[in-house]
Design a protein around this motif. Structure first.
Motif, PDB file in Angstrom:
ATOM      1  N   LYS A 367       0.825  -1.209   0.000  1.00 20.80           N
ATOM      2  CA  LYS A 367       0.000   0.000   0.000  1.00 20.80           C
ATOM      3  C   LYS A 367       0.862   1.264   0.000  1.00 20.80           C
ATOM      4  O   LYS A 367       0.538   2.249  -0.666  1.00 20.80           O
ATOM      5  CB  LYS A 367      -0.940   0.002   1.203  1.00 20.80           C
ATOM      6  N   LEU A 368       1.948   1.233   0.733  1.00 22.91           N
ATOM      7  CA  LEU A 368       2.830   2.398   0.791  1.00 22.91           C
ATOM      8  C   LEU A 368       3.523   2.633  -0.551  1.00 22.91           C
ATOM      9  O   LEU A 368       3.700   3.786  -0.975  1.00 22.91           O
ATOM     10  CB  LEU A 368       3.858   2.220   1.904  1.00 22.91           C
ATOM     11  N   LEU A 369       3.892   1.556  -1.237  1.00 26.94           N
ATOM     12  CA  LEU A 369       4.485   1.719  -2.565  1.00 26.94           C
ATOM     13  C   LEU A 369       3.446   2.210  -3.568  1.00 26.94           C
ATOM     14  O   LEU A 369       3.751   3.026  -4.447  1.00 26.94           O
ATOM     15  CB  LEU A 369       5.108   0.400  -3.036  1.00 26.94           C
ATOM     16  N   GLU A 370       2.230   1.720  -3.436  1.00 30.86           N
ATOM     17  CA  GLU A 370       1.149   2.212  -4.292  1.00 30.86           C
ATOM     18  C   GLU A 370       0.971   3.717  -4.120  1.00 30.86           C
ATOM     19  O   GLU A 370       0.775   4.456  -5.102  1.00 30.86           O
ATOM     20  CB  GLU A 370      -0.164   1.498  -3.956  1.00 30.86           C
ATOM     21  N   GLU A 371       1.046   4.196  -2.893  1.00 34.86           N
ATOM     22  CA  GLU A 371       0.889   5.633  -2.635  1.00 34.86           C
ATOM     23  C   GLU A 371       2.015   6.439  -3.285  1.00 34.86           C
ATOM     24  O   GLU A 371       1.774   7.520  -3.840  1.00 34.86           O
ATOM     25  CB  GLU A 371       0.830   5.885  -1.129  1.00 34.86           C
ATOM     26  N   SER A 372       3.242   5.927  -3.239  1.00 39.30           N
ATOM     27  CA  SER A 372       4.358   6.609  -3.902  1.00 39.30           C
ATOM     28  C   SER A 372       4.140   6.659  -5.411  1.00 39.30           C
ATOM     29  O   SER A 372       4.397   7.686  -6.056  1.00 39.30           O
ATOM     30  CB  SER A 372       5.677   5.901  -3.591  1.00 39.30           C
ATOM     31  N   LEU A 373       3.670   5.568  -5.971  1.00 38.01           N
ATOM     32  CA  LEU A 373       3.405   5.521  -7.415  1.00 38.01           C
ATOM     33  C   LEU A 373       2.334   6.539  -7.803  1.00 38.01           C
ATOM     34  O   LEU A 373       2.444   7.220  -8.827  1.00 38.01           O
ATOM     35  CB  LEU A 373       2.993   4.105  -7.827  1.00 38.01           C
TER      36      LEU A 373
END
Length: 407
Positions: A367-373
Protein backbone atom coordinates in the motif's frame (compact mmCIF):
# COMPACT_ATOMS: atom_id res chain seq x y z
CA UNK A 1 -10.19 -10.05 7.69
CA UNK A 2 -7.68 -12.90 7.22
CA UNK A 3 -6.26 -13.46 3.74
CA UNK A 4 -6.60 -17.11 2.71
CA UNK A 5 -3.56 -17.99 0.59
CA UNK A 6 -0.96 -20.76 0.59
CA UNK A 7 2.79 -20.45 1.23
CA UNK A 8 3.61 -21.66 -2.32
CA UNK A 9 7.19 -22.89 -2.02
CA UNK A 10 7.17 -23.08 -5.83
CA UNK A 11 7.17 -19.27 -5.76
CA UNK A 12 10.43 -19.14 -3.74
CA UNK A 13 14.13 -19.81 -4.38
CA UNK A 14 13.53 -23.49 -3.50
CA UNK A 15 11.87 -24.00 -6.87
CA UNK A 16 15.03 -22.80 -8.64
CA UNK A 17 17.53 -25.16 -7.04
CA UNK A 18 17.22 -27.98 -9.61
CA UNK A 19 16.61 -25.76 -12.64
CA UNK A 20 19.78 -25.70 -14.75
CA UNK A 21 21.54 -22.31 -14.59
CA UNK A 22 19.05 -20.97 -12.05
CA UNK A 23 20.23 -23.47 -9.45
CA UNK A 24 23.96 -22.82 -9.61
CA UNK A 25 24.12 -20.88 -6.34
CA UNK A 26 21.33 -20.46 -3.82
CA UNK A 27 20.20 -17.10 -2.52
CA UNK A 28 17.22 -17.15 -0.19
CA UNK A 29 15.82 -13.72 -1.19
CA UNK A 30 15.79 -14.79 -4.87
CA UNK A 31 12.33 -15.16 -6.26
CA UNK A 32 11.00 -18.11 -8.22
CA UNK A 33 11.64 -18.91 -11.87
CA UNK A 34 8.04 -20.08 -12.03
CA UNK A 35 6.73 -16.76 -10.76
CA UNK A 36 8.88 -14.74 -13.18
CA UNK A 37 7.84 -16.98 -16.06
CA UNK A 38 4.19 -16.36 -15.26
CA UNK A 39 4.82 -12.61 -15.07
CA UNK A 40 6.45 -12.35 -18.52
CA UNK A 41 4.71 -15.23 -20.27
CA UNK A 42 2.51 -13.01 -22.45
CA UNK A 43 5.04 -10.27 -23.15
CA UNK A 44 5.51 -9.58 -26.87
CA UNK A 45 8.85 -10.51 -28.52
CA UNK A 46 9.83 -6.88 -29.13
CA UNK A 47 9.57 -6.00 -25.44
CA UNK A 48 12.57 -4.67 -23.55
CA UNK A 49 12.62 -5.76 -19.89
CA UNK A 50 14.37 -4.07 -16.99
CA UNK A 51 15.14 -5.66 -13.63
CA UNK A 52 16.56 -2.88 -11.43
CA UNK A 53 17.22 -5.29 -8.53
CA UNK A 54 18.90 -8.15 -10.36
CA UNK A 55 20.16 -10.33 -7.50
CA UNK A 56 20.92 -13.72 -9.07
CA UNK A 57 19.59 -12.51 -12.45
CA UNK A 58 16.44 -14.64 -12.37
CA UNK A 59 14.45 -12.14 -14.43
CA UNK A 60 17.22 -11.69 -17.00
CA UNK A 61 17.81 -15.41 -17.41
CA UNK A 62 14.10 -16.25 -17.75
CA UNK A 63 13.76 -13.47 -20.33
CA UNK A 64 16.76 -14.78 -22.30
CA UNK A 65 15.38 -18.33 -22.16
CA UNK A 66 12.18 -17.03 -23.72
CA UNK A 67 13.95 -15.15 -26.50
CA UNK A 68 13.48 -11.71 -24.97
CA UNK A 69 15.90 -8.85 -24.31
CA UNK A 70 16.59 -7.65 -20.79
CA UNK A 71 18.84 -5.33 -18.83
CA UNK A 72 19.45 -6.03 -15.15
CA UNK A 73 21.01 -3.76 -12.54
CA UNK A 74 22.76 -4.37 -9.24
CA UNK A 75 25.19 -2.63 -6.89
CA UNK A 76 27.00 -5.85 -5.97
CA UNK A 77 29.96 -6.59 -8.27
CA UNK A 78 29.83 -10.29 -7.43
CA UNK A 79 26.16 -10.56 -8.44
CA UNK A 80 26.86 -8.64 -11.65
CA UNK A 81 29.64 -11.09 -12.48
CA UNK A 82 27.48 -14.12 -11.55
CA UNK A 83 24.46 -12.83 -13.49
CA UNK A 84 26.50 -12.32 -16.65
CA UNK A 85 28.04 -15.80 -16.33
CA UNK A 86 24.54 -17.29 -16.10
CA UNK A 87 23.14 -15.27 -19.02
CA UNK A 88 25.97 -15.98 -21.49
CA UNK A 89 26.12 -18.51 -24.31
CA UNK A 90 29.22 -20.72 -24.59
CA UNK A 91 30.67 -22.15 -27.81
CA UNK A 92 31.70 -25.80 -28.22
CA UNK A 93 35.29 -24.80 -29.00
CA UNK A 94 35.77 -22.71 -25.86
CA UNK A 95 34.16 -25.41 -23.70
CA UNK A 96 36.44 -28.06 -25.21
CA UNK A 97 39.51 -25.95 -24.39
CA UNK A 98 38.08 -25.20 -20.95
CA UNK A 99 37.63 -28.91 -20.13
CA UNK A 100 41.24 -29.63 -21.01
CA UNK A 101 42.47 -26.84 -18.77
CA UNK A 102 40.30 -28.06 -15.89
CA UNK A 103 42.10 -31.40 -16.03
CA UNK A 104 45.38 -29.53 -15.63
CA UNK A 105 43.94 -27.60 -12.69
CA UNK A 106 42.77 -30.73 -10.85
CA UNK A 107 46.15 -32.39 -11.39
CA UNK A 108 48.03 -29.32 -10.14
CA UNK A 109 45.94 -29.07 -6.97
CA UNK A 110 47.60 -32.14 -5.42
CA UNK A 111 51.03 -30.48 -5.58
CA UNK A 112 49.83 -27.30 -3.86
CA UNK A 113 48.24 -28.82 -0.76
CA UNK A 114 51.38 -28.70 1.36
CA UNK A 115 52.22 -25.15 0.29
CA UNK A 116 51.08 -21.93 1.96
CA UNK A 117 48.09 -20.97 -0.17
CA UNK A 118 45.97 -17.87 0.32
CA UNK A 119 42.79 -18.02 2.39
CA UNK A 120 40.32 -15.16 2.95
CA UNK A 121 40.11 -13.09 6.13
CA UNK A 122 36.85 -14.68 7.29
CA UNK A 123 36.30 -14.34 11.02
CA UNK A 124 36.78 -17.68 12.81
CA UNK A 125 37.23 -19.44 9.48
CA UNK A 126 37.72 -22.88 11.05
CA UNK A 127 34.11 -22.70 12.19
CA UNK A 128 33.26 -22.88 8.48
CA UNK A 129 35.82 -25.48 7.34
CA UNK A 130 38.17 -27.79 9.19
CA UNK A 131 41.86 -26.92 8.99
CA UNK A 132 42.44 -29.99 6.84
CA UNK A 133 39.61 -29.18 4.42
CA UNK A 134 40.71 -25.55 4.27
CA UNK A 135 44.16 -26.51 2.99
CA UNK A 136 42.63 -28.53 0.14
CA UNK A 137 40.16 -25.81 -0.86
CA UNK A 138 42.93 -23.19 -0.76
CA UNK A 139 45.11 -25.41 -2.94
CA UNK A 140 42.31 -25.86 -5.46
CA UNK A 141 41.79 -22.11 -5.52
CA UNK A 142 45.49 -21.51 -6.14
CA UNK A 143 45.41 -24.05 -8.99
CA UNK A 144 42.46 -22.19 -10.54
CA UNK A 145 44.32 -18.88 -10.28
CA UNK A 146 47.45 -20.39 -11.84
CA UNK A 147 45.48 -21.75 -14.80
CA UNK A 148 42.78 -19.09 -15.32
CA UNK A 149 43.59 -16.06 -13.19
CA UNK A 150 41.14 -14.43 -10.79
CA UNK A 151 37.42 -14.31 -11.75
CA UNK A 152 36.80 -11.92 -14.63
CA UNK A 153 33.96 -10.78 -16.84
CA UNK A 154 33.14 -12.45 -20.15
CA UNK A 155 35.46 -15.44 -19.84
CA UNK A 156 34.58 -19.12 -19.95
CA UNK A 157 36.81 -19.66 -16.89
CA UNK A 158 34.03 -18.08 -14.82
CA UNK A 159 32.30 -21.47 -14.93
CA UNK A 160 35.20 -22.92 -12.94
CA UNK A 161 34.79 -20.18 -10.34
CA UNK A 162 31.03 -20.69 -10.04
CA UNK A 163 31.71 -24.38 -9.40
CA UNK A 164 34.31 -23.39 -6.80
CA UNK A 165 31.76 -21.18 -5.02
CA UNK A 166 29.31 -24.06 -4.93
CA UNK A 167 32.05 -26.35 -3.57
CA UNK A 168 32.95 -23.82 -0.86
CA UNK A 169 29.41 -23.65 0.49
CA UNK A 170 28.68 -27.38 0.18
CA UNK A 171 31.76 -28.29 2.22
CA UNK A 172 31.11 -25.66 4.90
CA UNK A 173 29.30 -26.13 8.20
CA UNK A 174 27.10 -23.07 7.62
CA UNK A 175 23.32 -23.37 7.66
CA UNK A 176 21.00 -20.82 6.06
CA UNK A 177 17.69 -22.18 7.29
CA UNK A 178 16.54 -18.93 8.90
CA UNK A 179 17.29 -15.21 8.97
CA UNK A 180 20.24 -15.54 11.35
CA UNK A 181 22.94 -17.76 9.88
CA UNK A 182 23.99 -20.66 12.09
CA UNK A 183 26.59 -23.42 12.04
CA UNK A 184 26.34 -27.17 12.46
CA UNK A 185 27.95 -28.55 15.61
CA UNK A 186 30.44 -30.67 13.68
CA UNK A 187 32.81 -29.35 11.00
CA UNK A 188 33.23 -32.08 8.39
CA UNK A 189 36.73 -33.14 7.39
CA UNK A 190 37.12 -33.77 3.64
CA UNK A 191 39.95 -35.62 1.95
CA UNK A 192 41.58 -34.62 -1.35
CA UNK A 193 39.75 -37.24 -3.39
CA UNK A 194 36.40 -36.18 -1.95
CA UNK A 195 37.01 -32.53 -2.78
CA UNK A 196 38.13 -33.37 -6.31
CA UNK A 197 35.14 -35.64 -6.96
CA UNK A 198 32.67 -33.13 -5.57
CA UNK A 199 34.17 -30.28 -7.56
CA UNK A 200 34.15 -32.29 -10.79
CA UNK A 201 30.53 -33.38 -10.27
CA UNK A 202 29.46 -29.76 -9.63
CA UNK A 203 31.32 -28.57 -12.70
CA UNK A 204 29.86 -31.36 -14.84
CA UNK A 205 26.33 -30.33 -13.79
CA UNK A 206 27.10 -26.70 -14.67
CA UNK A 207 28.47 -27.66 -18.11
CA UNK A 208 25.42 -29.83 -18.80
CA UNK A 209 23.10 -26.98 -17.83
CA UNK A 210 24.47 -24.69 -20.54
CA UNK A 211 24.15 -27.19 -23.39
CA UNK A 212 21.06 -25.41 -24.73
CA UNK A 213 21.86 -21.88 -25.99
CA UNK A 214 19.77 -18.94 -24.82
CA UNK A 215 17.51 -17.53 -27.54
CA UNK A 216 17.40 -14.02 -26.10
CA UNK A 217 19.94 -11.70 -24.49
CA UNK A 218 20.25 -10.42 -20.93
CA UNK A 219 23.04 -8.29 -19.53
CA UNK A 220 23.70 -7.23 -15.94
CA UNK A 221 25.15 -3.76 -15.27
CA UNK A 222 26.42 -1.91 -12.23
CA UNK A 223 23.94 0.78 -11.12
CA UNK A 224 22.31 2.30 -8.07
CA UNK A 225 18.61 1.75 -8.75
CA UNK A 226 17.63 4.87 -6.84
CA UNK A 227 18.78 6.86 -9.85
CA UNK A 228 18.06 6.78 -13.59
CA UNK A 229 19.87 4.19 -15.67
CA UNK A 230 20.65 6.14 -18.84
CA UNK A 231 19.13 8.93 -20.86
CA UNK A 232 18.89 6.91 -24.07
CA UNK A 233 17.44 3.57 -22.89
CA UNK A 234 13.68 3.03 -22.68
CA UNK A 235 12.06 -0.11 -21.28
CA UNK A 236 8.58 -1.50 -21.93
CA UNK A 237 8.41 -3.69 -18.81
CA UNK A 238 9.91 -3.67 -15.34
CA UNK A 239 9.88 -7.09 -13.67
CA UNK A 240 11.67 -7.23 -10.35
CA UNK A 241 11.72 -8.02 -6.66
CA UNK A 242 13.44 -5.35 -4.54
CA UNK A 243 14.69 -6.04 -1.00
CA UNK A 244 11.93 -6.07 1.60
CA UNK A 245 11.81 -3.69 4.60
CA UNK A 246 12.87 -6.33 7.12
CA UNK A 247 16.38 -5.21 8.18
CA UNK A 248 18.23 -8.13 6.69
CA UNK A 249 21.81 -7.97 5.49
CA UNK A 250 21.80 -7.68 1.72
CA UNK A 251 24.86 -9.91 1.33
CA UNK A 252 24.46 -12.30 4.26
CA UNK A 253 24.57 -15.51 2.21
CA UNK A 254 26.96 -14.08 -0.38
CA UNK A 255 29.85 -13.32 1.95
CA UNK A 256 31.66 -16.70 1.72
CA UNK A 257 31.49 -16.60 -2.09
CA UNK A 258 32.60 -12.99 -2.21
CA UNK A 259 35.55 -13.48 0.15
CA UNK A 260 36.87 -16.53 -1.69
CA UNK A 261 36.57 -14.83 -5.11
CA UNK A 262 38.07 -11.56 -3.79
CA UNK A 263 35.00 -9.49 -4.58
CA UNK A 264 35.11 -8.69 -0.87
CA UNK A 265 38.13 -8.21 1.39
CA UNK A 266 36.87 -6.79 4.68
CA UNK A 267 33.77 -6.58 6.85
CA UNK A 268 33.87 -2.81 6.30
CA UNK A 269 33.33 -3.33 2.58
CA UNK A 270 30.37 -5.60 3.35
CA UNK A 271 28.81 -2.87 5.47
CA UNK A 272 29.34 -0.38 2.65
CA UNK A 273 27.38 -2.55 0.23
CA UNK A 274 24.61 -2.96 2.77
CA UNK A 275 24.43 0.81 3.18
CA UNK A 276 24.13 1.33 -0.58
CA UNK A 277 21.39 -1.29 -0.88
CA UNK A 278 17.76 -0.31 -0.44
CA UNK A 279 16.63 -1.91 2.80
CA UNK A 280 20.11 -3.00 3.85
CA UNK A 281 21.31 -2.05 7.30
CA UNK A 282 23.98 -4.05 9.01
CA UNK A 283 27.30 -3.15 10.62
CA UNK A 284 28.35 0.36 9.63
CA UNK A 285 25.06 0.81 7.79
CA UNK A 286 23.26 0.76 11.14
CA UNK A 287 25.44 3.50 12.63
CA UNK A 288 25.07 5.65 9.51
CA UNK A 289 21.31 5.29 9.71
CA UNK A 290 21.36 7.18 13.00
CA UNK A 291 22.34 10.37 11.14
CA UNK A 292 20.32 9.87 7.97
CA UNK A 293 17.93 12.63 6.89
CA UNK A 294 15.25 12.64 4.18
CA UNK A 295 16.30 16.06 2.83
CA UNK A 296 12.81 17.44 3.26
CA UNK A 297 11.04 15.12 0.81
CA UNK A 298 7.51 14.52 2.10
CA UNK A 299 6.02 11.12 1.42
CA UNK A 300 2.51 9.90 2.22
CA UNK A 301 0.64 10.60 5.44
CA UNK A 302 0.25 6.84 5.91
CA UNK A 303 4.01 6.39 6.07
CA UNK A 304 4.37 9.26 8.52
CA UNK A 305 1.80 7.66 10.83
CA UNK A 306 3.53 4.26 10.72
CA UNK A 307 6.96 5.81 11.34
CA UNK A 308 5.56 7.73 14.31
CA UNK A 309 3.95 4.60 15.76
CA UNK A 310 7.22 2.66 15.51
CA UNK A 311 9.21 5.57 16.99
CA UNK A 312 6.84 5.85 19.96
CA UNK A 313 6.73 2.12 20.71
CA UNK A 314 8.39 0.87 23.89
CA UNK A 315 11.57 -0.63 22.49
CA UNK A 316 15.18 0.46 22.86
CA UNK A 317 15.68 0.36 19.07
CA UNK A 318 12.38 2.05 18.23
CA UNK A 319 13.85 5.31 16.95
CA UNK A 320 16.41 3.48 14.81
CA UNK A 321 13.80 1.18 13.28
CA UNK A 322 11.46 4.10 12.61
CA UNK A 323 14.24 5.78 10.67
CA UNK A 324 14.98 2.50 8.88
CA UNK A 325 11.39 2.20 7.65
CA UNK A 326 11.33 5.86 6.61
CA UNK A 327 14.59 5.51 4.64
CA UNK A 328 13.40 2.34 2.91
CA UNK A 329 10.33 4.02 1.46
CA UNK A 330 12.27 7.21 0.75
CA UNK A 331 14.76 5.18 -1.33
CA UNK A 332 11.95 3.37 -3.15
CA UNK A 333 10.33 6.75 -3.88
CA UNK A 334 13.62 7.92 -5.41
CA UNK A 335 13.72 4.74 -7.47
CA UNK A 336 10.19 5.19 -8.84
CA UNK A 337 10.84 8.88 -9.45
CA UNK A 338 14.00 8.43 -11.52
CA UNK A 339 12.77 5.27 -13.21
CA UNK A 340 10.27 7.33 -15.23
CA UNK A 341 13.08 8.69 -17.41
CA UNK A 342 13.77 5.18 -18.70
CA UNK A 343 10.24 4.02 -19.42
CA UNK A 344 8.44 3.82 -22.72
CA UNK A 345 4.89 5.09 -23.03
CA UNK A 346 2.52 2.53 -21.45
CA UNK A 347 5.40 0.69 -19.77
CA UNK A 348 4.15 -1.91 -17.29
CA UNK A 349 5.69 -2.34 -13.81
CA UNK A 350 5.51 -5.55 -11.74
CA UNK A 351 7.18 -5.57 -8.32
CA UNK A 352 7.20 -8.59 -5.99
CA UNK A 353 7.40 -7.20 -2.45
CA UNK A 354 6.83 -8.36 1.11
CA UNK A 355 5.14 -6.57 3.98
CA UNK A 356 6.68 -6.32 7.45
CA UNK A 357 5.91 -5.83 11.11
CA UNK A 358 7.92 -3.86 13.70
CA UNK A 359 6.99 -4.30 17.38
CA UNK A 360 3.50 -5.42 16.36
CA UNK A 361 3.00 -2.42 14.06
CA UNK A 362 2.17 -3.58 10.51
CA UNK A 363 4.08 -2.03 7.61
CA UNK A 364 1.92 -2.57 4.55
CA UNK A 365 4.64 -2.34 1.93
CA UNK A 366 2.31 -2.88 -1.00
CA UNK A 367 0.00 0.00 0.00
CA UNK A 368 2.83 2.40 0.79
CA UNK A 369 4.48 1.72 -2.57
CA UNK A 370 1.15 2.21 -4.29
CA UNK A 371 0.89 5.63 -2.64
CA UNK A 372 4.36 6.61 -3.90
CA UNK A 373 3.41 5.52 -7.42
CA UNK A 374 0.25 7.66 -7.22
CA UNK A 375 2.29 10.66 -6.05
CA UNK A 376 4.60 10.31 -9.03
CA UNK A 377 1.88 10.10 -11.69
CA UNK A 378 1.80 6.39 -12.48
CA UNK A 379 -1.59 4.91 -13.45
CA UNK A 380 -3.44 1.56 -13.28
CA UNK A 381 -1.93 1.03 -9.84
CA UNK A 382 -2.82 -1.92 -7.64
CA UNK A 383 -1.57 -5.09 -5.96
CA UNK A 384 -2.52 -8.71 -5.44
CA UNK A 385 -1.40 -11.38 -3.00
CA UNK A 386 1.16 -13.85 -4.35
CA UNK A 387 1.77 -16.12 -1.38
CA UNK A 388 1.95 -16.44 2.39
CA UNK A 389 5.56 -16.00 3.47
CA UNK A 390 5.85 -18.07 6.65
CA UNK A 391 4.03 -19.19 9.77
CA UNK A 392 3.32 -15.61 10.88
CA UNK A 393 -0.17 -15.03 9.57
CA UNK A 394 0.37 -11.35 8.78
CA UNK A 395 3.36 -11.76 6.40
CA UNK A 396 2.67 -12.07 2.67
CA UNK A 397 4.23 -11.40 -0.70
CA UNK A 398 2.40 -9.15 -3.14
CA UNK A 399 2.74 -8.14 -6.75
CA UNK A 400 2.48 -4.35 -6.96
CA UNK A 401 1.70 -3.24 -10.49
CA UNK A 402 1.42 0.07 -12.33
CA UNK A 403 1.64 1.66 -15.77
CA UNK A 404 3.64 4.67 -16.87
CA UNK A 405 1.82 6.95 -19.29
CA UNK A 406 3.76 9.81 -20.88
CA UNK A 407 1.76 13.02 -20.91
Amino acid sequence: MDIQVNQRSDYTFKYNQKLARHGWLRLTPAYSVKLVTEMINKISPESFILDPFSGTATTGLVAAEQGLQAHCLDINRFLIWLGNVKCRNYSFSELDDFNQRIKTTIHQCKFLINQECWTPEIYNITRWWSTHTLKIIAALRQALVSEFGEPKEGDVSSLAWVAFCRLVIETSSAAFNHVSMSFHEQVTRYEVEQIEQLYQSILEAIINSISHPLAGKATVFYADSRYSVSNDVKYSHVVTSPPYPNRMSYIRELRPYMYWTKFLDTAKEAGEIDWQAIGGTWGMATSRLQNWDSNGIELSGSLNRIVSQIRESENKNARLMAKYVEKYFYDMYLHFDNLRHNLRDNAVLSYIVGNSSFYGIPVKTEKLLEESLHQLGYTNIGSNVVRKRNSKKELFEYCVYATWKEF
